[in-house]
Structure formats: C-alpha cells, structure tokens
Design a protein around this motif. Structure first.
Motif, PDB file in Angstrom:
ATOM      1  N   ARG A 355       0.836  -1.196   0.000  1.00 47.65           N
ATOM      2  CA  ARG A 355       0.000   0.000   0.000  1.00 47.65           C
ATOM      3  C   ARG A 355       0.883   1.263   0.000  1.00 47.65           C
ATOM      4  NH1 ARG A 355      -5.070  -0.633   1.929  1.00 47.65           N
ATOM      5  NH2 ARG A 355      -4.371  -2.013   3.614  1.00 47.65           N
ATOM      6  N   SER A 356       1.880   1.263   0.878  1.00 44.40           N
ATOM      7  CA  SER A 356       2.779   2.420   0.953  1.00 44.40           C
ATOM      8  C   SER A 356       3.577   2.591  -0.330  1.00 44.40           C
ATOM      9  CB  SER A 356       3.737   2.256   2.141  1.00 44.40           C
ATOM     10  OG  SER A 356       3.031   2.223   3.360  1.00 44.40           O
ATOM     11  N   TYR A 357       4.018   1.479  -0.907  1.00 46.89           N
ATOM     12  CA  TYR A 357       4.779   1.548  -2.155  1.00 46.89           C
ATOM     13  C   TYR A 357       3.947   2.150  -3.284  1.00 46.89           C
ATOM     14  CZ  TYR A 357       6.937   0.125  -6.515  1.00 46.89           C
ATOM     15  OH  TYR A 357       7.462   0.138  -7.783  1.00 46.89           O
ATOM     16  N   ILE A 358       2.716   1.661  -3.439  1.00 45.78           N
ATOM     17  CA  ILE A 358       1.864   2.141  -4.534  1.00 45.78           C
ATOM     18  C   ILE A 358       1.563   3.624  -4.386  1.00 45.78           C
ATOM     19  CG2 ILE A 358      -0.424   1.956  -5.572  1.00 45.78           C
ATOM     20  CD1 ILE A 358      -0.383  -1.024  -4.920  1.00 45.78           C
ATOM     21  N   LEU A 359       1.209   4.052  -3.174  1.00 44.41           N
ATOM     22  CA  LEU A 359       0.865   5.451  -2.966  1.00 44.41           C
ATOM     23  C   LEU A 359       2.090   6.348  -3.124  1.00 44.41           C
ATOM     24  CD1 LEU A 359      -1.598   5.097   0.045  1.00 44.41           C
ATOM     25  CD2 LEU A 359      -2.160   5.544  -2.354  1.00 44.41           C
ATOM     26  N   GLY A 360       3.236   5.884  -2.629  1.00 46.62           N
ATOM     27  CA  GLY A 360       4.453   6.670  -2.782  1.00 46.62           C
ATOM     28  C   GLY A 360       4.870   6.803  -4.232  1.00 46.62           C
ATOM     29  N   LYS A 361       4.759   5.720  -4.979  1.00 52.97           N
ATOM     30  CA  LYS A 361       5.114   5.763  -6.394  1.00 52.97           C
ATOM     31  C   LYS A 361       4.144   6.670  -7.159  1.00 52.97           C
ATOM     32  CE  LYS A 361       6.444   2.686 -10.188  1.00 52.97           C
ATOM     33  NZ  LYS A 361       5.655   3.292 -11.270  1.00 52.97           N
ATOM     34  N   PHE A 362       2.877   6.619  -6.787  1.00 49.41           N
ATOM     35  CA  PHE A 362       1.891   7.464  -7.440  1.00 49.41           C
ATOM     36  C   PHE A 362       2.227   8.944  -7.238  1.00 49.41           C
ATOM     37  CE2 PHE A 362      -2.159   9.834  -7.176  1.00 49.41           C
ATOM     38  CZ  PHE A 362      -2.609   9.639  -8.471  1.00 49.41           C
ATOM     39  N   LEU A 363       2.570   9.314  -6.003  1.00 49.28           N
ATOM     40  CA  LEU A 363       2.942  10.703  -5.740  1.00 49.28           C
ATOM     41  C   LEU A 363       4.214  11.087  -6.488  1.00 49.28           C
ATOM     42  CD1 LEU A 363       2.254  11.114  -1.914  1.00 49.28           C
ATOM     43  CD2 LEU A 363       0.926  12.006  -3.827  1.00 49.28           C
ATOM     44  N   ASN A 364       5.156  10.161  -6.561  1.00 51.74           N
ATOM     45  CA  ASN A 364       6.406  10.434  -7.274  1.00 51.74           C
ATOM     46  C   ASN A 364       6.162  10.682  -8.759  1.00 51.74           C
ATOM     47  OD1 ASN A 364       9.379  10.562  -7.193  1.00 51.74           O
ATOM     48  ND2 ASN A 364       9.283   8.718  -8.461  1.00 51.74           N
ATOM     49  N   GLU A 365       5.127  10.061  -9.297  1.00 52.87           N
ATOM     50  CA  GLU A 365       4.806  10.221 -10.708  1.00 52.87           C
ATOM     51  C   GLU A 365       4.068  11.519 -11.006  1.00 52.87           C
ATOM     52  OE1 GLU A 365       2.573   6.689 -11.360  1.00 52.87           O
ATOM     53  OE2 GLU A 365       4.342   5.425 -11.723  1.00 52.87           O
ATOM     54  N   LEU A 366       3.840  12.336  -9.976  1.00 55.96           N
ATOM     55  CA  LEU A 366       3.172  13.625 -10.164  1.00 55.96           C
ATOM     56  C   LEU A 366       4.135  14.781  -9.925  1.00 55.96           C
ATOM     57  CD1 LEU A 366      -0.172  12.898  -8.254  1.00 55.96           C
ATOM     58  CD2 LEU A 366       0.279  12.683 -10.699  1.00 55.96           C
ATOM     59  N   GLY A 367       5.446  14.503 -10.013  1.00 52.05           N
ATOM     60  CA  GLY A 367       6.440  15.486  -9.639  1.00 52.05           C
ATOM     61  C   GLY A 367       6.567  16.664 -10.584  1.00 52.05           C
ATOM     62  N   GLU A 371       4.506  15.031 -16.132  1.00 54.08           N
ATOM     63  CA  GLU A 371       3.993  13.760 -15.614  1.00 54.08           C
ATOM     64  C   GLU A 371       2.504  13.876 -15.273  1.00 54.08           C
ATOM     65  OE1 GLU A 371       7.841  11.787 -13.378  1.00 54.08           O
ATOM     66  OE2 GLU A 371       6.978  13.618 -12.542  1.00 54.08           O
ATOM     67  N   GLN A 372       2.121  14.998 -14.721  1.00 58.67           N
ATOM     68  CA  GLN A 372       0.704  15.211 -14.435  1.00 58.67           C
ATOM     69  C   GLN A 372      -0.111  15.232 -15.726  1.00 58.67           C
ATOM     70  OE1 GLN A 372       0.554  18.811 -12.098  1.00 58.67           O
ATOM     71  NE2 GLN A 372       2.041  18.016 -10.617  1.00 58.67           N
ATOM     72  N   ALA A 373       0.449  15.867 -16.749  1.00 55.20           N
ATOM     73  CA  ALA A 373      -0.239  15.910 -18.039  1.00 55.20           C
ATOM     74  C   ALA A 373      -0.337  14.525 -18.664  1.00 55.20           C
ATOM     75  CB  ALA A 373       0.481  16.869 -18.985  1.00 55.20           C
ATOM     76  N   ASP A 374       0.668  13.672 -18.422  1.00 59.28           N
ATOM     77  CA  ASP A 374       0.608  12.302 -18.943  1.00 59.28           C
ATOM     78  C   ASP A 374      -0.588  11.553 -18.366  1.00 59.28           C
ATOM     79  OD1 ASP A 374       2.858  12.640 -20.499  1.00 59.28           O
ATOM     80  OD2 ASP A 374       4.224  11.758 -19.024  1.00 59.28           O
TER      81      ASP A 374
END
Length: 427
Positions: A355-367, A371-374
């Motif tokens: 759970r922590s990995y998925i949420l952390g990776k998700f936030l990292n992908e919005l840096g 990435e947000q536009a993707d």
C-alpha cells in the motif's frame, strides 16, 4: 540532531487533486487541452491522432508514416527540419503506438511561436520522399531481424499473437514481406486520412502564454482533408487456442517466459484493486515473484507482472528471462505464487508495505507538470471518469486482504493463462 536510525514519520497522502485542464475547441473541431504551470520556462505540445496500428489499412503503414513524418515537407528537407529544431534547442519527434500516433514538441516557452509553423508544416505538408521511405524500410527490417534473434522479442511477439489472434492489430506479427511492399504513396494516403487535425487531441502544458493559445487556434485549427474518419478494422481474427507454446531459438542458452491473459478494462469497478493485486504478485522489487524466483531460487535477475491497458483491450503480462534449464521450474513457481494468493490472505505487514509503495510511487509520478499531463492524457484517451485517480487513491488505501484473495480466485487462475516460452531447440 537528526537520528538516522529512526525512519521519518509517515502520514496519509489525503486528497489528490490533479491539475484541471482548460479545454477549447479549434475551428476545425480538434480539442486543445491546456495545463499551465510556470515553474520552468518550458512547454510541451503533443498532437495525438488516431494513427496507430489499430487503424492500419495495410500492415505496417502507420509505422512507416510516423517514422518518416519528419523526413521532409513541400517546403523543407529533413535536414532543414532538423537544423531548425536544433537552432532553438528544441525536440520534435513522432511516435506510433497500438492506438495512436503522437507528435511531441518540447521547447522554451519563448520559442513556441517560432516553432509552431514548423509543427503545422510537418503535420499538413509531409512529403514522404521516396529515398527516405526506402531507407527507413531497410533499417526497420534489419532491426527486426536482429531483434528476432532474441528470445525476449520472440516470446513477446508470440504471446501477443496467441492472446489476441494473428489478425488482430494488437497480435499481428511484423511481416518483413508486407513492409517491404509499402510505398511512399501509401504513406501519403494514410497521412492524408489519419493525420487530419480535425480528429486530433492536442495537449499543451508548461509555461503557457495567452498568445500560445491564439497561435494554436489560428495555425493548427486548419485541416488538411475533408475530415474523413479513419475506418477501424472490420476483421480482427480470433485468438489462437494454443495455451502452452514453445518457440525454438537455435543456439540460445536463455529462455524467455511470457504468461498472461485478457484483463478487465480500466473502467471495471475493481480496476484499482486489481492493480494492487498484481503489484503484490510481481509489480515491484519486493514482490512475491521477485522474492521466490530471483532471491530464493536464483533463476533470474528480474521478473515482473504488469497490466497493459489499451483503448481496445487490456491484458495481464508476466515476463522473465531465465537460464533455459530453469524455464520449466520458473513457470511452476509462478503458478505456485498465484495459487498462494488464491488460498491465503495477504499478511497485514505485506499489505501495508505494498500500500505504501503504490501510494508513494503514485505521488512520485506527479512530480512535474509533464507527468501530471501524462496522467490527464491517459484519462482522456481511455475515456476514464474525472475522478479516476481520486478513486485510485481511495481504493488503494482501503482494499483488504479478503478482497484481494477473492480477486485472485477470479482472475489469477493458472488454467486461464496463455504461456509462451522461447528458448533453445528441444531435443
């Protein structure tokens, strides 16, 4: 003083709010999606068109068209296009995928006005010179021949063919003979139809000025055809009944494994929980497949499980490269881990780790804004609801071991998987 023996505190990520795009319609009917962000003086413009493999009137023509789009126009040579892009320190490229073709421009904000006429020229006036077409065909065939000496390429190719069918756009293997027969005229014809700007989705993000919007409306709001829609394939064929397939590769000491099945679309109510399930199985470095097949057995350097969502179909894919003598044992262990997920609930500590990995990776992908536009672009092209990513976070935060076990029993049955192994010739 900072105590480095203590992990930093964690807290829930709370509500996720991706930037909201401003959407306007160009005079020709195309849609322009604008996501402004002025942290850096850079912009990215993407012109996305229904010009991927799905729309091939002839096998390979969408690939040929995309790869030669920048090889000249009625007023510019390929060298002149490249020199103009380099002069402004920009980047311009065209990629072809299964569903869409995308022309992408990166440049400094102040240079977009100078480069838009070039983008317009490439999109509307690409000339597809015969010489460049022939050179591209030769290079592509040579590259494919090299790739087809690799077990990983052959296993992936056969897996897609068996999963979707040899006539389906997602499963049709590359044909050297068909590709060699394509001509510049066929690329021009496909370009004139599929690259009509009236059926495009345009995504502009970064340090956007008001002038940029006006320029795009005036320049890219024109069409190069009478807005003829590209026909979708009428015959997609049937998937092969072969569930256990072996591809012999002479001289190889390695075997490549590809296992998977068709999968629910991202619109399915359990799509986010299914992503969680696949992460547990093989979606990160500490996954069950990695611990078993890499760490415990030493069969491979890496193994993965992922979900591929496309506009006309989704699938689960498990892949790895192993020593050929361990191929059968590796497949057995993959099925073993799937059955464990069906028979036993995920332990609480593993559940929280994933759970922590998925949420952390998700936030990292919005840096970054790009990435947000993707993520925004994916939502638009797949027709996903506006709250798709908010629901993703909510589902990941609340999914239970019992729910994952039930999903594993429904979707991770080994008997429903297509299995392909590419390796040395069997004696």
């Amino acid at each position: 003083m900072l105590n480095r023996q203590l992990a930093p505190p964690t807290r829930p990520i709370g509500r996720v709010a991706l930037p909201t795009a401003t959407v306007t319609q160009l005079p020709n009917g195309a849609r322009l999606h604008i996501l402004p962000h002025d942290a850096q003086p850079v912009v990215r413009l993407q012109v996305v068109l229904p010009a991927g493999r799905w729309y091939d009137p002839l096998p390979g023509v969408s690939l040929l068209t995309a790869r030669t789009l920048l090889d000249g126009t009625r007023t510019r040579t390929a060298r002149q296009i490249a020199d103009e892009i380099a002069f402004y320190g920009a980047s311009l490229e065209c990629d072809q995928g299964f569903d869409r073709a995308t022309l992408t421009l990166y440049c400094l904000s102040r240079h977009l006005e100078k480069l838009l006429p070039l983008v317009h020229d490439v999109l509307l006036n690409a000339s597809f010179p015969d010489k460049e077409i022939e050179q591209l065909k030769t290079r592509t065939v040579q590259n494919i021949r090299v790739e087809r000496q690799k077990t990983s390429y052959l296993a992936s190719e056969r897996f897609s063919q068996n999963l979707f069918g040899p006539k389906h756009p997602y499963g049709r293997p590359f044909s050297e003979e068909s590709f060699q027969l394509l001509s510049a005229n066929e690329a021009r014809s496909f370009h004139g139809q599929a690259y009509d700007l009236s059926i495009a989705e345009l995504f502009l993000c970064g340090d956007v000025y008001d002038d940029h919007t006006h320029l795009i409306h005036s320049l890219l709001g024109k069409s190069n055809t009478s807005a003829l829609l590209v026909d979708k394939p009428t015959s997609q064929g049937e998937a092969q009944s072969t569930r256990n397939d072996y591809v012999p590769v002479g001289g190889s000491i390695q075997a490549s494994l590809r296992l998977g099945r068709t999968w629910p679309s991202p619109l399915h109510s359990d799509t986010h929980k299914l992503q969680f399930l696949v992460k547990v199985l093989g979606g990160y470095f500490g996954s069950r497949l990695m611990k078993n097949i890499r760490e415990d057995k030493g069969f491979t350097y890496g193994i993965y499980a992922s979900i591929n969502h496309r506009e006309h179909g989704s699938n689960l894919l498990i892949g790895s490269d192993v020593n050929a003598q361990n191929a059968e044992a590796a497949v057995t262990e993959i099925y073993h881990e799937m059955r464990k997920l069906q028979e036993e609930p995920v332990p609480a500590d593993e559940l929280e780790t994933v759970r922590s990995y998925i949420l952390g990776k998700f936030l990292n992908e919005l840096g970054t804004i790009f990435e947000q536009a993707d993520k925004y672009r994916t939502r638009i092209l797949l027709g996903l609801p506006i709250d798709f990513h908010a629901r993703f976070v909510a589902d990941v935060e609340t999914v239970t071991a019992k729910e994952l076990q039930a999903l594993a029993q429904t979707y991770l049955s080994p008997v429903e998987l297509i299995e392909v192994v590419a390796g040395p010739e069997r004696k």
